[in-house]
Design an enzyme around this catalytic site. Structure first.
Site, short mmCIF file in Angstrom:
data_model
loop_
_atom_site.label_atom_id
_atom_site.label_comp_id
_atom_site.label_asym_id
_atom_site.label_seq_id
_atom_site.Cartn_x
_atom_site.Cartn_y
_atom_site.Cartn_z
N SER A 153 0.69 -1.21 -0.11
CA SER A 153 -0.17 0.01 -0.07
C SER A 153 0.90 1.16 -0.10
CB SER A 153 -0.92 0.07 1.17
OG SER A 153 -1.76 1.11 1.18
N TYR A 168 -4.60 8.26 -6.39
CA TYR A 168 -3.52 7.33 -5.72
C TYR A 168 -3.99 7.20 -4.25
CZ TYR A 168 0.94 5.60 -4.30
OH TYR A 168 2.04 4.66 -3.90
N LYS A 172 -4.98 3.26 -2.74
CA LYS A 172 -3.94 2.48 -1.62
C LYS A 172 -5.01 2.56 -0.27
CE LYS A 172 -0.33 1.73 -4.08
NZ LYS A 172 0.31 0.30 -4.17
#
Length: 271
Positions: A153, A168, A172
């Site tokens: 992650s 992004y 994650k």
């Protein structure tokens, strides 16, 4: 990661990537141990092809690291902009396709990588019971090191800072929760799922945050201050992976391991 695993005694490491040149360059350093497999994690057919290769070659895996990642659109909710400029930056200048592709690679691709390898992970546990890696510490017991998935992650999964790209961060964050969900629901099968959430390690994805910086000269007043006063390196990443892969980390399941030099402790975050 692969270098650390090989240095730690792994007999065989399969490395998957879309880019054949990267694969061949890496494999040349450890011929016969590091096995390159060209694979696109956004394609089920490509993932199945990789599984077929590993199944034929060894028949099991003890550890799967789902490390796929793309930065995606870097347009941010920047409060230095007027509301008109902000809307243009994050709405007009970002396509659905680009935003969704970030999730496709970072979240869906990583998750389906795990799903594709489930039977090979189960076979890893069965091989341990026969005396292979992670065998029982007591006769008739469970494997001392159960098969494991490590999702990569990011610190960005927990960041509320305006410097964090929304696509992004969302991808994650979603991956971290999927990992926790999987750790609960794969417990029956003896397959562990953990998460490595690194901070700033020099890489293609991190270039935007690492270029033209020297963390050793920064202090708490700097916007991107890292308490460790350095970027992460091969030792920090490799050592963390070896911990999770070894007997030392064998009691970890559902863990989010943040490896960020203290960065998360001095920024707006959710962790």
């Amino acid at each position: 990661m692969s270098e650390a695993l090989i240095g730690g005694g792994a007999k065989k490491v399969y490395i998957l990537s879309r880019r054949r040149d990267v694969l061949e360059s890496a494999a040349a350093k450890h011929e016969g141990i590091l096995i390159p497999i060209q694979c696109d994690v956004t394609s089920k057919a490509s993932l199945q092809s990789a599984v077929d290769i590993v199944t034929k070659d060894s028949g099991y895996v003890n550890l799967l690291i789902a490390n796929s990642g793309t930065l995606g659109p870097t347009n941010r909710l920047d409060h230095d902009l007027s509301i008109h400029e902000l809307r243009k930056n994050v709405f007009d200048n970002v396509s659905f396709e680009d935003f969704n592709n970030t999730l496709s690679v970072n979240t869906t691709g990583a998750y389906f990588t795990m799903l594709a390898f489930l039977e090979l992970l189960d076979a890893g546990n069965k091989n341990a019971l026969k005396g292979g890696f992670g065998g029982p510490s007591t006769e008739g017991g469970a494997p001392s090191i159960q098969s494991q998935v490590i999702f990569t992650s990011s610190l960005g999964a927990y960041s509320r800072d305006r410097l964090s790209p929304p696509a992004y961060s969302a991808s994650k964050s979603a991956l971290s929760h999927l990992a926790k969900h999987a750790s609960t629901n794969l417990a029956k099968y003896g397959i562990r799922v953990n998460v490595l959430a690194p901070g700033l390690f020099p890489s293609e994805i991190a270039t935007l945050m690492t270029a033209n910086r020297d963390p050793a000269t920064e202090n708490l007043g700097d916007r991107m201050f890292i308490p460790a006063r350095k970027f992460g390196g091969a030792e920090e990443m490799g050592g963390t992976v070896l911990y999770l892969a070894s007997r030392a980390g064998s009691y970890c399941n559902g863990l989010i391991l943040v490896n960020d030099g203290g960065r998360l402790s001095v920024m707006l975050s959710e962790y």
